[in-house]
Each structure stands twice: as structure tokens, then as C-alpha cells.
Scaffold this active site. Sequence first.
Site, PDB file in Angstrom:
ATOM      1  N   GLY A   1     -39.908 -26.497 -27.472  1.00 54.20           N
ATOM      2  CA  GLY A   1     -40.817 -27.231 -26.585  1.00 54.20           C
ATOM      3  C   GLY A   1     -42.239 -26.715 -26.718  1.00 54.20           C
ATOM      4  O   GLY A   1     -42.926 -26.485 -25.725  1.00 54.20           O
TER       5      GLY A   1
ATOM      6  N   ARG B   1     -46.369 -29.017 -25.955  1.00 52.94           N
ATOM      7  CA  ARG B   1     -47.224 -29.233 -24.771  1.00 52.94           C
ATOM      8  C   ARG B   1     -47.109 -28.042 -23.834  1.00 52.94           C
ATOM      9  O   ARG B   1     -46.221 -27.196 -23.990  1.00 52.94           O
ATOM     10  CB  ARG B   1     -46.745 -30.461 -23.985  1.00 52.94           C
ATOM     11  CG  ARG B   1     -47.087 -31.761 -24.609  1.00 52.94           C
ATOM     12  CD  ARG B   1     -46.647 -32.923 -23.722  1.00 52.94           C
ATOM     13  NE  ARG B   1     -45.198 -33.050 -23.629  1.00 52.94           N
ATOM     14  CZ  ARG B   1     -44.536 -33.222 -22.487  1.00 52.94           C
ATOM     15  NH1 ARG B   1     -45.181 -33.265 -21.339  1.00 52.94           N
ATOM     16  NH2 ARG B   1     -43.219 -33.346 -22.486  1.00 52.94           N
TER      17      ARG B   1
ATOM     18  N   TYR C   1     -32.315 -29.000 -11.168  1.00 53.89           N
ATOM     19  CA  TYR C   1     -33.274 -28.152 -11.875  1.00 53.89           C
ATOM     20  C   TYR C   1     -33.035 -26.675 -11.517  1.00 53.89           C
ATOM     21  O   TYR C   1     -32.943 -25.822 -12.402  1.00 53.89           O
ATOM     22  CB  TYR C   1     -34.695 -28.572 -11.501  1.00 53.89           C
ATOM     23  CG  TYR C   1     -35.766 -27.795 -12.231  1.00 53.89           C
ATOM     24  CD1 TYR C   1     -35.970 -27.963 -13.599  1.00 53.89           C
ATOM     25  CD2 TYR C   1     -36.584 -26.887 -11.560  1.00 53.89           C
ATOM     26  CE1 TYR C   1     -36.956 -27.248 -14.276  1.00 53.89           C
ATOM     27  CE2 TYR C   1     -37.570 -26.180 -12.222  1.00 53.89           C
ATOM     28  CZ  TYR C   1     -37.753 -26.361 -13.579  1.00 53.89           C
ATOM     29  OH  TYR C   1     -38.731 -25.649 -14.241  1.00 53.89           O
TER      30      TYR C   1
ATOM     31  N   LYS D   1     -31.895 -23.476 -13.920  1.00 58.64           N
ATOM     32  CA  LYS D   1     -32.757 -22.302 -14.093  1.00 58.64           C
ATOM     33  C   LYS D   1     -32.075 -21.029 -13.590  1.00 58.64           C
ATOM     34  O   LYS D   1     -32.372 -19.928 -14.066  1.00 58.64           O
ATOM     35  CB  LYS D   1     -34.100 -22.531 -13.396  1.00 58.64           C
ATOM     36  CG  LYS D   1     -34.928 -23.631 -14.075  1.00 58.64           C
ATOM     37  CD  LYS D   1     -35.226 -23.275 -15.535  1.00 58.64           C
ATOM     38  CE  LYS D   1     -36.036 -24.302 -16.267  1.00 58.64           C
ATOM     39  NZ  LYS D   1     -36.385 -23.910 -17.639  1.00 58.64           N
TER      40      LYS D   1
HETATM   41  P1  NAP Z   1     -43.958 -29.865 -19.959  1.00 60.29           P
HETATM   42  O1  NAP Z   1     -45.438 -29.813 -19.935  1.00 60.29           O
HETATM   43  O2  NAP Z   1     -43.247 -31.029 -19.367  1.00 60.29           O
HETATM   44  O3  NAP Z   1     -43.474 -29.647 -21.487  1.00 60.29           O
HETATM   45  C1  NAP Z   1     -42.112 -29.672 -21.770  1.00 60.29           C
HETATM   46  C2  NAP Z   1     -41.898 -29.265 -23.202  1.00 60.29           C
HETATM   47  O4  NAP Z   1     -40.465 -29.261 -23.439  1.00 60.29           O
HETATM   48  C3  NAP Z   1     -42.517 -30.230 -24.181  1.00 60.29           C
HETATM   49  O5  NAP Z   1     -43.014 -29.520 -25.286  1.00 60.29           O
HETATM   50  C4  NAP Z   1     -41.328 -31.100 -24.602  1.00 60.29           C
HETATM   51  O6  NAP Z   1     -41.413 -31.600 -25.937  1.00 60.29           O
HETATM   52  C5  NAP Z   1     -40.206 -30.100 -24.552  1.00 60.29           C
HETATM   53  N1  NAP Z   1     -38.907 -30.750 -24.428  1.00 60.29           N
HETATM   54  C6  NAP Z   1     -38.432 -31.528 -23.426  1.00 60.29           C
HETATM   55  N2  NAP Z   1     -37.200 -31.969 -23.711  1.00 60.29           N
HETATM   56  C7  NAP Z   1     -36.887 -31.462 -24.928  1.00 60.29           C
HETATM   57  C8  NAP Z   1     -35.762 -31.564 -25.776  1.00 60.29           C
HETATM   58  N3  NAP Z   1     -34.693 -32.283 -25.429  1.00 60.29           N
HETATM   59  N4  NAP Z   1     -35.787 -30.909 -26.973  1.00 60.29           N
HETATM   60  C9  NAP Z   1     -36.877 -30.192 -27.348  1.00 60.29           C
HETATM   61  N5  NAP Z   1     -37.980 -30.057 -26.589  1.00 60.29           N
HETATM   62  C10 NAP Z   1     -37.980 -30.697 -25.393  1.00 60.29           C
HETATM   63  O7  NAP Z   1     -43.330 -28.596 -19.205  1.00 60.29           O
HETATM   64  P2  NAP Z   1     -43.890 -27.122 -18.978  1.00 60.29           P
HETATM   65  O8  NAP Z   1     -44.417 -27.067 -17.609  1.00 60.29           O
HETATM   66  O9  NAP Z   1     -44.716 -26.687 -20.120  1.00 60.29           O
HETATM   67  O10 NAP Z   1     -42.492 -26.349 -18.971  1.00 60.29           O
HETATM   68  C11 NAP Z   1     -42.068 -25.485 -19.993  1.00 60.29           C
HETATM   69  C12 NAP Z   1     -40.916 -24.658 -19.454  1.00 60.29           C
HETATM   70  O11 NAP Z   1     -41.359 -23.917 -18.314  1.00 60.29           O
HETATM   71  C13 NAP Z   1     -39.729 -25.496 -18.994  1.00 60.29           C
HETATM   72  O12 NAP Z   1     -38.531 -24.821 -19.308  1.00 60.29           O
HETATM   73  C14 NAP Z   1     -39.916 -25.548 -17.483  1.00 60.29           C
HETATM   74  O13 NAP Z   1     -38.707 -25.763 -16.809  1.00 60.29           O
HETATM   75  C15 NAP Z   1     -40.488 -24.168 -17.222  1.00 60.29           C
HETATM   76  N6  NAP Z   1     -41.216 -24.037 -15.959  1.00 60.29           N
HETATM   77  C16 NAP Z   1     -42.339 -24.784 -15.705  1.00 60.29           C
HETATM   78  C17 NAP Z   1     -42.999 -24.611 -14.503  1.00 60.29           C
HETATM   79  C18 NAP Z   1     -44.236 -25.389 -14.135  1.00 60.29           C
HETATM   80  O14 NAP Z   1     -44.695 -25.298 -12.978  1.00 60.29           O
HETATM   81  N7  NAP Z   1     -44.852 -26.129 -15.041  1.00 60.29           N
HETATM   82  C19 NAP Z   1     -42.516 -23.693 -13.555  1.00 60.29           C
HETATM   83  C20 NAP Z   1     -41.372 -22.965 -13.852  1.00 60.29           C
HETATM   84  C21 NAP Z   1     -40.738 -23.135 -15.063  1.00 60.29           C
HETATM   85  P3  NAP Z   1     -42.075 -33.047 -26.313  1.00 60.29           P
HETATM   86  O15 NAP Z   1     -43.391 -33.101 -25.583  1.00 60.29           O
HETATM   87  O16 NAP Z   1     -42.239 -32.959 -27.806  1.00 60.29           O
HETATM   88  O17 NAP Z   1     -41.110 -34.113 -25.921  1.00 60.29           O
END
Ligand code: NAP
Length: 245
Positions: A9, A12, A153, A157
Site C-alpha cells: 500500500g 498513497r 476495522y 487491527k
Molecule cells: P489510505 O490513504 O486509504 O491508503 C491505503 C493504501 O492501502 C493505498 O496505498 C492502497 O493502494 C492500499 N491498499 C488498499 N487495499 C489494498 C489491497 N487490497 N492490496 C494492496 N494495497 C491496498 O490509508 P492510510 O491512512 O495511508 O492507511 C495506511 C495504513 O495505516 C492502513 O493499514 C490503515 O489501516 C492504517 N491506519 C491509518 C490511520 C489513519 O488515521 N489514516 C490510523 C491508523 C491506522 P491503492 O491506492 O493503490 O489502491
Amino acid sequence: MTNVALVTGGSRGIGQAIARTLGGRGYDVAINYYRNRATAEELAEELRRAGCNAVAFGADMANSSEVDAMFHTIETALGPVDTLINNAGIAPPSGLFQDVDDETWNRAFAVNVGGMRSAIHRALPHMLHEKRGSIVNISSIWGLRGASCETVYAATKAAVIGLTRSLALELAPSSIRVNAVAPGCIKTDMLSTLGPETLADLAAQTPLGRLGTPEDVAAAVAFLASDEAAFITGQILTVDGGFTG
Ligand code: NAP
């Protein structure tokens, strides 16, 4: 020796910042994407211009055959992965537990937990052979404390935390470290469904007074992945500005 890092991932948000940070620290970087091939390839190009060996690789992390094929391609292009950052994740829409259908439940577990399993499974033979390697999994504060209307979710996690702690114990005799980062509210597309008022509320509830940035998380991941954390394994590092205090 150059380390080869795979960031799942990486197209982005947090994954993109992790790929940039690791690239800046001299790793060869494999950037995994699912739907956003163009942004992953732009990032790889940006890193190559900065002198880093970076390549973008597509795979749906929920599909173990695609993950296996991706590893083959990475090994040919960059060499075996010794630093695995399991970041790819999805957050299903908020809602009551009673309303969560099978498809939503299964897809969340397939991406958020199954994807990690497939990647670790595929990276381990090389790490075990070399008796070295570092794995960093991205969990969430909701996996630590639970969240109303976010059961799917939060459950995925929390599973990441169990996986991290158990695998750390199992792999420690082989000098492979496994840690996790539990981010709080980080400003990425994942939070884009929340309105500006909710985001402002979340920032106000955060003792440091702001939402986190992808770079805040990337710095913690890079630390845990590196030899600076050589005596740290099985830990869940919270990066939340004091939110869970
Ligand atoms: P995001 O902006 O929605 O980006 C999600 C990323 O995951 C994208 O690069 C997307 O790829 C990829 N992805 C989604 N489904 C996928 C799949 N089936 N196979 C491969 N790649 C996939 O999310 P983010 O906020 O950066 O989150 C990244 C991680 O941090 C996640 O595990 C999320 O649960 C965790 N997290 C986020 C937050 C927050 O507040 N943002 C808080 C706690 C934990 P594409 O764009 O190429 O589809």
C-alpha cells in the site's frame, strides 16, 4: 549491504511517506499498489531521480497468488526482501456491528490481516535462511482500545497486534524482529469521509493539538525497521499525539 524494503500500500498516504523515508535512508524500495498504479509509478520515479533504487509492483494483498507473483518480480528486479512493511489496509464504512455483512467482514480481514500473512509467509524463507530481517506491521489505536461502530476495522487491527506479538516470539531465535506501529488520527484519504468538523474535533481531542501526518508515522516505522531498534521486538509503538494517553 543494501536492504530491500517492500512497502505494501505504498501508492498513497502513510505507505507513500514510508517509501519516501526508507528511500531517503538508502533502502532499495519496492512500492506495492492496488488501484493507484500511476501514483505508485510516479513515486518510484521520484525516488529514482533522488538516487534510490525504487520500483512499483501491483498486487491485491488479499490475493495470495498475486502476492506470490509480486514477490517473484521483486526478487528479480531488486533482490529478496529483508525489510517488510505491512501497511496496506482498508477501513470499511462505520456502522453498527449488526449491519456488517459477510462480504464487508471477509474483505476487511482478507486485506488487513490476510495480506500481512501472505507477505510474511512469502518473505520468511529468505529471512530465516539469512537469520536476519525486520517486519513492521501497521495496526491502529482502534485495535488497541476498540471503537464503537468500527468493530470490523478494530477487530482486524487487534488481530495485527496478536500476530505481531506472537510472531516476534516465534522468530526471535532466528534474529528476525517483528514490531507494529499503532497510528492515531492521521490525515490521509482514509479519513476523507469524515467532515471538517469531525476532523477538527479529533484534532482538539489530541493532546498535541493536531492530526498526525503520514511522515509522523513513517519516522516511527523507519526507526523500528532499522538496526537502531536492534533490541526491540514484539512492541506496538503508538503514534497518536497522546490521544490514547
Ligand atoms: P489510505 O490513504 O486509504 O491508503 C491505503 C493504501 O492501502 C493505498 O496505498 C492502497 O493502494 C492500499 N491498499 C488498499 N487495499 C489494498 C489491497 N487490497 N492490496 C494492496 N494495497 C491496498 O490509508 P492510510 O491512512 O495511508 O492507511 C495506511 C495504513 O495505516 C492502513 O493499514 C490503515 O489501516 C492504517 N491506519 C491509518 C490511520 C489513519 O488515521 N489514516 C490510523 C491508523 C491506522 P491503492 O491506492 O493503490 O489502491
